[in-house]
Design an enzyme around this catalytic site. Structure first.
Site, PDB file in Angstrom:
ATOM      1  N   GLY A 161      20.195 -18.911   5.438  1.00 32.77           N
ATOM      2  CA  GLY A 161      21.447 -18.228   5.775  1.00 32.77           C
ATOM      3  C   GLY A 161      21.260 -17.136   6.792  1.00 32.77           C
ATOM      4  O   GLY A 161      21.885 -16.073   6.700  1.00 32.77           O
ATOM      5  N   ALA A 162      20.446 -17.394   7.807  1.00 34.58           N
ATOM      6  CA  ALA A 162      20.070 -16.348   8.756  1.00 34.58           C
ATOM      7  C   ALA A 162      21.006 -16.242   9.952  1.00 34.58           C
ATOM      8  O   ALA A 162      20.775 -15.415  10.838  1.00 34.58           O
ATOM      9  CB  ALA A 162      18.643 -16.612   9.260  1.00 34.58           C
ATOM     10  N   ASN A 163      22.056 -17.040   9.994  1.00 36.19           N
ATOM     11  CA  ASN A 163      22.917 -17.036  11.175  1.00 36.19           C
ATOM     12  C   ASN A 163      24.031 -15.998  11.123  1.00 36.19           C
ATOM     13  O   ASN A 163      24.717 -15.768  12.110  1.00 36.19           O
ATOM     14  CB  ASN A 163      23.539 -18.419  11.379  1.00 36.19           C
ATOM     15  CG  ASN A 163      24.470 -18.803  10.237  1.00 36.19           C
ATOM     16  OD1 ASN A 163      24.045 -18.842   9.087  1.00 36.19           O
ATOM     17  ND2 ASN A 163      25.725 -19.093  10.540  1.00 36.19           N
ATOM     18  N   THR A 164      24.205 -15.352   9.957  1.00 34.10           N
ATOM     19  CA  THR A 164      25.298 -14.401   9.827  1.00 34.10           C
ATOM     20  C   THR A 164      24.986 -13.375   8.742  1.00 34.10           C
ATOM     21  O   THR A 164      24.052 -13.559   7.959  1.00 34.10           O
ATOM     22  CB  THR A 164      26.620 -15.136   9.490  1.00 34.10           C
ATOM     23  OG1 THR A 164      27.719 -14.220   9.547  1.00 34.10           O
ATOM     24  CG2 THR A 164      26.567 -15.765   8.111  1.00 34.10           C
ATOM     25  N   GLY A 165      25.760 -12.305   8.701  1.00 27.81           N
ATOM     26  CA  GLY A 165      25.683 -11.345   7.613  1.00 27.81           C
ATOM     27  C   GLY A 165      24.318 -10.722   7.403  1.00 27.81           C
ATOM     28  O   GLY A 165      23.604 -10.366   8.342  1.00 27.81           O
ATOM     29  N   ILE A 166      23.960 -10.579   6.129  1.00 31.78           N
ATOM     30  CA  ILE A 166      22.691  -9.953   5.758  1.00 31.78           C
ATOM     31  C   ILE A 166      21.519 -10.731   6.336  1.00 31.78           C
ATOM     32  O   ILE A 166      20.527 -10.160   6.787  1.00 31.78           O
ATOM     33  CB  ILE A 166      22.552  -9.871   4.229  1.00 31.78           C
ATOM     34  CG1 ILE A 166      23.705  -9.089   3.622  1.00 31.78           C
ATOM     35  CG2 ILE A 166      21.229  -9.221   3.834  1.00 31.78           C
ATOM     36  CD1 ILE A 166      23.781  -9.204   2.109  1.00 31.78           C
ATOM     37  N   GLY A 167      21.622 -12.052   6.303  1.00 32.11           N
ATOM     38  CA  GLY A 167      20.534 -12.882   6.819  1.00 32.11           C
ATOM     39  C   GLY A 167      20.270 -12.631   8.291  1.00 32.11           C
ATOM     40  O   GLY A 167      19.114 -12.567   8.725  1.00 32.11           O
ATOM     41  N   SER A 189      22.768  -9.990  -6.814  1.00 26.33           N
ATOM     42  CA  SER A 189      23.923  -9.101  -6.700  1.00 26.33           C
ATOM     43  C   SER A 189      24.106  -8.353  -8.011  1.00 26.33           C
ATOM     44  O   SER A 189      23.762  -8.869  -9.081  1.00 26.33           O
ATOM     45  CB  SER A 189      25.190  -9.914  -6.406  1.00 26.33           C
ATOM     46  OG  SER A 189      26.360  -9.145  -6.591  1.00 26.33           O
ATOM     47  N   TYR A 206      30.470 -17.169  -9.384  1.00 31.27           N
ATOM     48  CA  TYR A 206      29.587 -16.372  -8.524  1.00 31.27           C
ATOM     49  C   TYR A 206      28.684 -15.486  -9.367  1.00 31.27           C
ATOM     50  O   TYR A 206      27.470 -15.379  -9.110  1.00 31.27           O
ATOM     51  CB  TYR A 206      30.425 -15.524  -7.571  1.00 31.27           C
ATOM     52  CG  TYR A 206      29.614 -14.639  -6.663  1.00 31.27           C
ATOM     53  CD1 TYR A 206      28.948 -15.171  -5.559  1.00 31.27           C
ATOM     54  CD2 TYR A 206      29.509 -13.270  -6.904  1.00 31.27           C
ATOM     55  CE1 TYR A 206      28.197 -14.357  -4.721  1.00 31.27           C
ATOM     56  CE2 TYR A 206      28.763 -12.449  -6.070  1.00 31.27           C
ATOM     57  CZ  TYR A 206      28.108 -12.995  -4.980  1.00 31.27           C
ATOM     58  OH  TYR A 206      27.361 -12.187  -4.157  1.00 31.27           O
TER      59      TYR A 206
END
Length: 290
Positions: A15-21, A143, A170
């Site tokens: 998940g490195a394309n957005t957000g925290i990643g 989380s 979640y």
């Protein structure tokens, strides 16, 4: 931020394309890490790769296709990385979704299958390389919502989402992340691979993109930035201060804290591991050539 230098270290981030990643990847790129960015879309990941290369001459950044909601894709991703022959010093299980309903390709509840089970399989497939590259680390992005989960309904994990906002699902997926992090530490003791679970805080990232407007807009007003949210992941991936720690849960501040009472149950963690192995094995047994 104090920490060990990742120069020359190979790090795989989901998940490195957005957000925290993305924030995690860009900071590790600045520190000289060799990066493998495992994401669903190459087109959406390319701007991250380009940004890292522009800022860091000679940066080694590679895209790996990965859909955590499809165990076939998880296996192909692991196989592609292993075929590279690279060591693996840090695995950051970062990718996740929230507020989405449905089921994964193999029929698991969407949040559970994506946030937890896909990462469970990926970690298992990459574990031999992690051990061969020791000292190594695995960072599980969880989380503080896991505190809200009061029980695990095993049957609910293998069927589509039931609640409208998928909030309970979640919470379950994040509890599973914390249980997995602790059980990894128990099972890998003495093998040179450390396990950490982290709470990034409530971050204004794309993870909330399926939450209906205007609820999403109101929610995000009180959230922190992705750069702030990346702090705990970076701390556990690089800090010398936690090099001897294992199986702990870390808050946004970078300090370890007690997870929920349920997350500290070793019997539940062991049972989750065993059931996850059964589910993954059942899928593998149905694959051609298996």
């Amino acid at each position: 931020m104090n920490g060990r230098s990742p120069i020359g270290q190979t790090i795989l981030i989901t998940g490195a394309n957005t957000g925290i990643g993305r924030a995690t990847s860009e900071e590790l790129g600045r520190r000289g890490a060799r990066l493998y960015l495992a994401c669903r879309s190459e087109a959406k990941t390319q701007p991250v790769i380009d940004a890292i290369r522009r800022e860091n001459e000679g940066a080694h950044v590679v895209f790996l296709p990965l859909d955590l909601g499809d165990l076939d894709s998880v296996r192909r991703c692991a196989e592609q990385f292993l075929a590279s022959g690279e060591p693996l010093h840090v695995l950051v299980n970062n990718a996740g979704l929230a507020g989405q309903r449905g089921a994964t390709k193999q029929g698991f509840e969407l949040a559970f299958g994506t946030n937890y089970l896909g990462h469970f399989l990926l970690t298992q497939l990459l574990l031999p390389r992690l051990r061969a590259s020791a000292p190594a680390r695995v960072v599980h992005v969880a989380s503080d919502s896991h505190y809200e989960c009061k029980n695990l309904d095993w049957e609910s994990l293998a069927r589509p989402t039931r609640t409208f906002m998928a909030t309970k699902e979640y919470e379950i997926s994040k509890l599973c992340n914390v249980l997995f992090g602790a059980e990894c530490a128990r099972r890998w003791k003495g093998h040179g691979v450390r396990s950490y679970s982290v709470d990034p805080g409530t971050v204004a990232s794309d993870i909330w993109r399926k939450i209906p407007w205007p609820i999403r807009t109101v929610m995000k007003r009180k959230m922190i930035s992705t750069q702030e949210g990346a702090h705990s992941s970076l701390h556990c991936a690089t800090s010398a201060d936690v090099a001897d720690h294992d199986g702990r849960y870390y808050a946004l501040s970078g300090h370890d804290r007690a997870p929920s009472e349920l997350a500290q149950d070793p019997t539940l963690a062991r049972l989750l591991w065993e059931k996850s192995e059964e589910w993954v094995r059942a899928w593998c047994d149905g694959q051609p050539g298996e």
